[in-house]
Design a protein around this motif. Structure first.
Motif, PDB file in Angstrom:
ATOM      1  N   GLN A  37       0.828  -1.205   0.000  1.00  0.00           N
ATOM      2  CA  GLN A  37       0.000   0.000   0.000  1.00  0.00           C
ATOM      3  C   GLN A  37       0.864   1.257   0.000  1.00  0.00           C
ATOM      4  OE1 GLN A  37      -3.334   0.018  -0.347  1.00  0.00           O
ATOM      5  NE2 GLN A  37      -3.189   2.221  -0.512  1.00  0.00           N
ATOM      6  N   ASP A  38       1.954   1.255   0.777  1.00  0.00           N
ATOM      7  CA  ASP A  38       2.874   2.401   0.785  1.00  0.00           C
ATOM      8  C   ASP A  38       3.516   2.602  -0.585  1.00  0.00           C
ATOM      9  OD1 ASP A  38       2.307   2.842   3.431  1.00  0.00           O
ATOM     10  OD2 ASP A  38       4.116   1.837   4.179  1.00  0.00           O
ATOM     11  N   THR A  39       3.872   1.512  -1.245  1.00  0.00           N
ATOM     12  CA  THR A  39       4.472   1.595  -2.570  1.00  0.00           C
ATOM     13  C   THR A  39       3.497   2.180  -3.580  1.00  0.00           C
ATOM     14  OG1 THR A  39       5.849  -0.316  -2.074  1.00  0.00           O
ATOM     15  CG2 THR A  39       5.597   0.252  -4.390  1.00  0.00           C
ATOM     16  N   VAL A  40       2.253   1.763  -3.516  1.00  0.00           N
ATOM     17  CA  VAL A  40       1.233   2.297  -4.422  1.00  0.00           C
ATOM     18  C   VAL A  40       1.012   3.786  -4.154  1.00  0.00           C
ATOM     19  CG1 VAL A  40      -1.221   2.200  -4.990  1.00  0.00           C
ATOM     20  CG2 VAL A  40       0.097   0.098  -4.845  1.00  0.00           C
ATOM     21  N   ASN A  41       0.961   4.176  -2.893  1.00  0.00           N
ATOM     22  CA  ASN A  41       0.781   5.601  -2.555  1.00  0.00           C
ATOM     23  C   ASN A  41       1.941   6.441  -3.086  1.00  0.00           C
ATOM     24  OD1 ASN A  41      -1.641   5.134  -1.270  1.00  0.00           O
ATOM     25  ND2 ASN A  41      -0.730   5.040   0.768  1.00  0.00           N
ATOM     26  N   GLN A  42       3.175   5.951  -2.941  1.00  0.00           N
ATOM     27  CA  GLN A  42       4.327   6.685  -3.462  1.00  0.00           C
ATOM     28  C   GLN A  42       4.282   6.787  -4.978  1.00  0.00           C
ATOM     29  OE1 GLN A  42       5.539   8.602  -1.110  1.00  0.00           O
ATOM     30  NE2 GLN A  42       7.641   8.085  -1.601  1.00  0.00           N
ATOM     31  N   ALA A  43       3.846   5.724  -5.646  1.00  0.00           N
ATOM     32  CA  ALA A  43       3.750   5.755  -7.107  1.00  0.00           C
ATOM     33  C   ALA A  43       2.711   6.771  -7.565  1.00  0.00           C
ATOM     34  CB  ALA A  43       3.418   4.368  -7.654  1.00  0.00           C
ATOM     35  N   VAL A  44       1.588   6.842  -6.868  1.00  0.00           N
ATOM     36  CA  VAL A  44       0.542   7.810  -7.223  1.00  0.00           C
ATOM     37  C   VAL A  44       1.037   9.229  -6.990  1.00  0.00           C
ATOM     38  CG1 VAL A  44      -1.738   8.666  -6.559  1.00  0.00           C
ATOM     39  CG2 VAL A  44      -1.384   6.233  -6.920  1.00  0.00           C
ATOM     40  N   ARG A 135      11.127  13.165   4.980  1.00  0.00           N
ATOM     41  CA  ARG A 135       9.768  12.681   5.234  1.00  0.00           C
ATOM     42  C   ARG A 135       9.437  11.552   4.263  1.00  0.00           C
ATOM     43  NH1 ARG A 135       6.707  17.969   4.534  1.00  0.00           N
ATOM     44  NH2 ARG A 135       5.779  16.649   2.968  1.00  0.00           N
ATOM     45  N   PRO A 136       8.757  10.514   4.717  1.00  0.00           N
ATOM     46  CA  PRO A 136       8.464   9.399   3.803  1.00  0.00           C
ATOM     47  C   PRO A 136       7.457   9.745   2.717  1.00  0.00           C
ATOM     48  CG  PRO A 136       7.515   9.002   5.967  1.00  0.00           C
ATOM     49  CD  PRO A 136       8.339  10.232   6.079  1.00  0.00           C
ATOM     50  N   ASP A 137       6.678  10.793   2.894  1.00  0.00           N
ATOM     51  CA  ASP A 137       5.676  11.147   1.885  1.00  0.00           C
ATOM     52  C   ASP A 137       6.116  12.311   0.991  1.00  0.00           C
ATOM     53  OD1 ASP A 137       5.536  13.031   3.906  1.00  0.00           O
ATOM     54  OD2 ASP A 137       3.388  13.338   3.697  1.00  0.00           O
ATOM     55  N   TYR A 138       7.387  12.761   1.107  1.00  0.00           N
ATOM     56  CA  TYR A 138       7.861  13.867   0.289  1.00  0.00           C
ATOM     57  C   TYR A 138       8.168  13.377  -1.122  1.00  0.00           C
ATOM     58  CZ  TYR A 138      10.743  17.625  -1.521  1.00  0.00           C
ATOM     59  OH  TYR A 138      11.254  18.623  -2.303  1.00  0.00           O
ATOM     60  N   VAL A 139       7.641  14.089  -2.119  1.00  0.00           N
ATOM     61  CA  VAL A 139       7.866  13.744  -3.517  1.00  0.00           C
ATOM     62  C   VAL A 139       8.271  15.008  -4.254  1.00  0.00           C
ATOM     63  CG1 VAL A 139       6.816  12.870  -5.631  1.00  0.00           C
ATOM     64  CG2 VAL A 139       6.181  11.885  -3.446  1.00  0.00           C
ATOM     65  N   GLU A 140       9.288  14.894  -5.107  1.00  0.00           N
ATOM     66  CA  GLU A 140       9.738  16.019  -5.916  1.00  0.00           C
ATOM     67  C   GLU A 140      10.072  15.505  -7.310  1.00  0.00           C
ATOM     68  OE1 GLU A 140      12.740  18.689  -4.235  1.00  0.00           O
ATOM     69  OE2 GLU A 140      13.813  18.502  -6.128  1.00  0.00           O
ATOM     70  N   ARG A 141       9.560  16.201  -8.314  1.00  0.00           N
ATOM     71  CA  ARG A 141       9.874  15.857  -9.699  1.00  0.00           C
ATOM     72  C   ARG A 141      10.335  17.117 -10.415  1.00  0.00           C
ATOM     73  NH1 ARG A 141       9.630  11.694  -7.663  1.00  0.00           N
ATOM     74  NH2 ARG A 141       8.506   9.826  -8.284  1.00  0.00           N
ATOM     75  N   ARG A 142      11.351  16.960 -11.260  1.00  0.00           N
ATOM     76  CA  ARG A 142      11.920  18.078 -12.011  1.00  0.00           C
ATOM     77  C   ARG A 142      11.856  17.733 -13.485  1.00  0.00           C
ATOM     78  NH1 ARG A 142      15.873  21.850 -10.272  1.00  0.00           N
ATOM     79  NH2 ARG A 142      15.746  20.708  -8.323  1.00  0.00           N
ATOM     80  N   ARG A 143      11.359  18.669 -14.267  1.00  0.00           N
ATOM     81  CA  ARG A 143      11.330  18.507 -15.725  1.00  0.00           C
ATOM     82  C   ARG A 143      12.042  19.695 -16.343  1.00  0.00           C
ATOM     83  NH1 ARG A 143       7.071  15.214 -18.752  1.00  0.00           N
ATOM     84  NH2 ARG A 143       6.604  13.638 -17.228  1.00  0.00           N
ATOM     85  N   VAL A 144      12.810  19.410 -17.388  1.00  0.00           N
ATOM     86  CA  VAL A 144      13.545  20.441 -18.110  1.00  0.00           C
ATOM     87  C   VAL A 144      13.267  20.262 -19.588  1.00  0.00           C
ATOM     88  CG1 VAL A 144      15.811  21.368 -18.654  1.00  0.00           C
ATOM     89  CG2 VAL A 144      15.339  20.519 -16.363  1.00  0.00           C
ATOM     90  N   ALA A 145      12.960  21.365 -20.258  1.00  0.00           N
ATOM     91  CA  ALA A 145      12.753  21.340 -21.706  1.00  0.00           C
ATOM     92  C   ALA A 145      13.545  22.484 -22.311  1.00  0.00           C
ATOM     93  CB  ALA A 145      11.277  21.483 -22.033  1.00  0.00           C
ATOM     94  N   THR A 146      14.119  22.228 -23.470  1.00  0.00           N
ATOM     95  CA  THR A 146      14.868  23.276 -24.167  1.00  0.00           C
ATOM     96  C   THR A 146      14.316  23.444 -25.567  1.00  0.00           C
ATOM     97  OG1 THR A 146      16.507  21.687 -24.930  1.00  0.00           O
ATOM     98  CG2 THR A 146      17.002  22.868 -22.910  1.00  0.00           C
ATOM     99  N   THR A 147      14.408  24.657 -26.052  1.00  0.00           N
ATOM    100  CA  THR A 147      14.019  24.964 -27.419  1.00  0.00           C
ATOM    101  C   THR A 147      14.947  26.050 -27.933  1.00  0.00           C
ATOM    102  OG1 THR A 147      12.168  25.520 -28.869  1.00  0.00           O
ATOM    103  CG2 THR A 147      12.306  26.720 -26.795  1.00  0.00           C
TER     104      THR A 147
END
Length: 156
Positions: A37-44, A135-147
């Motif tokens: 359940q923890d794994t599914v929550n992190q994936a979401v 924290r176990p529930d901390y999530v960070e995503r970084r996206r970079v795009a160039t043009t």
């Protein structure tokens, strides 16, 4: 009669051992279920953060098209209100010349880098606070795009 009395306690020992084994299996299954359940929550949470960062990239490209994309990081409050993720978008530019046109003038180009960071911390995003990062529930995503833009055109 003596022989029957000696064998009467063996069933109790087998029943106790069986109950201990069954209880151990149940505990292992419960722990496995909790981990799953923890794994599914992190994936979401990770998927939601990735989509929030993508929304930040799209917002940055829109700002670039309207001429309002600048190097100062900008917080997107609309995304935070809708998704619960704080999104910070910044643009960086690199101007350069690439060859010459038919008239002999240098061809000016601009490389644009749009970066979006999405996280679910209550403070700044991205966070550098160890209390937030661990924290176990901390999530960070970084996206970079160039043009690359050239003389008012959208792409090189």
């Amino acid at each position: 009669m003596n022989k029957a009395m000696r064998q009467s306690g063996f069933a109790y020992i087998a029943a106790v051992i069986l109950l201990v084994v069954v209880a151990g299996v149940c505990v292992a299954l419960l722990r496995l279920s909790g981990t799953q359940q923890d794994t599914v929550n992190q994936a979401v949470l990770g998927a939601r953060a990735s989509l929030a960062a993508r929304a930040g990239i799209e917002w940055g490209f829109y700002q670039l098209r309207t001429g309002a994309c600048n190097a100062a990081p900008r917080q997107l409050t609309d995304v935070e209100a809708e998704s619960g993720f704080r999104v910070t978008v910044s643009c960086s530019f690199l101007d350069f010349s690439e060859g010459e046109d038919s008239a002999g003038s240098p061809v000016a180009k601009r490389s644009v880098r749009v970066e979006a960071v999405a996280c679910n911390s209550g403070g700044s995003c991205p966070s550098f606070d160890p209390a937030v990062l661990t924290r176990p529930d901390y999530v960070e995503r970084r996206r970079v795009a160039t043009t690359c833009t050239m003389g008012g055109a959208n792409l090189c």
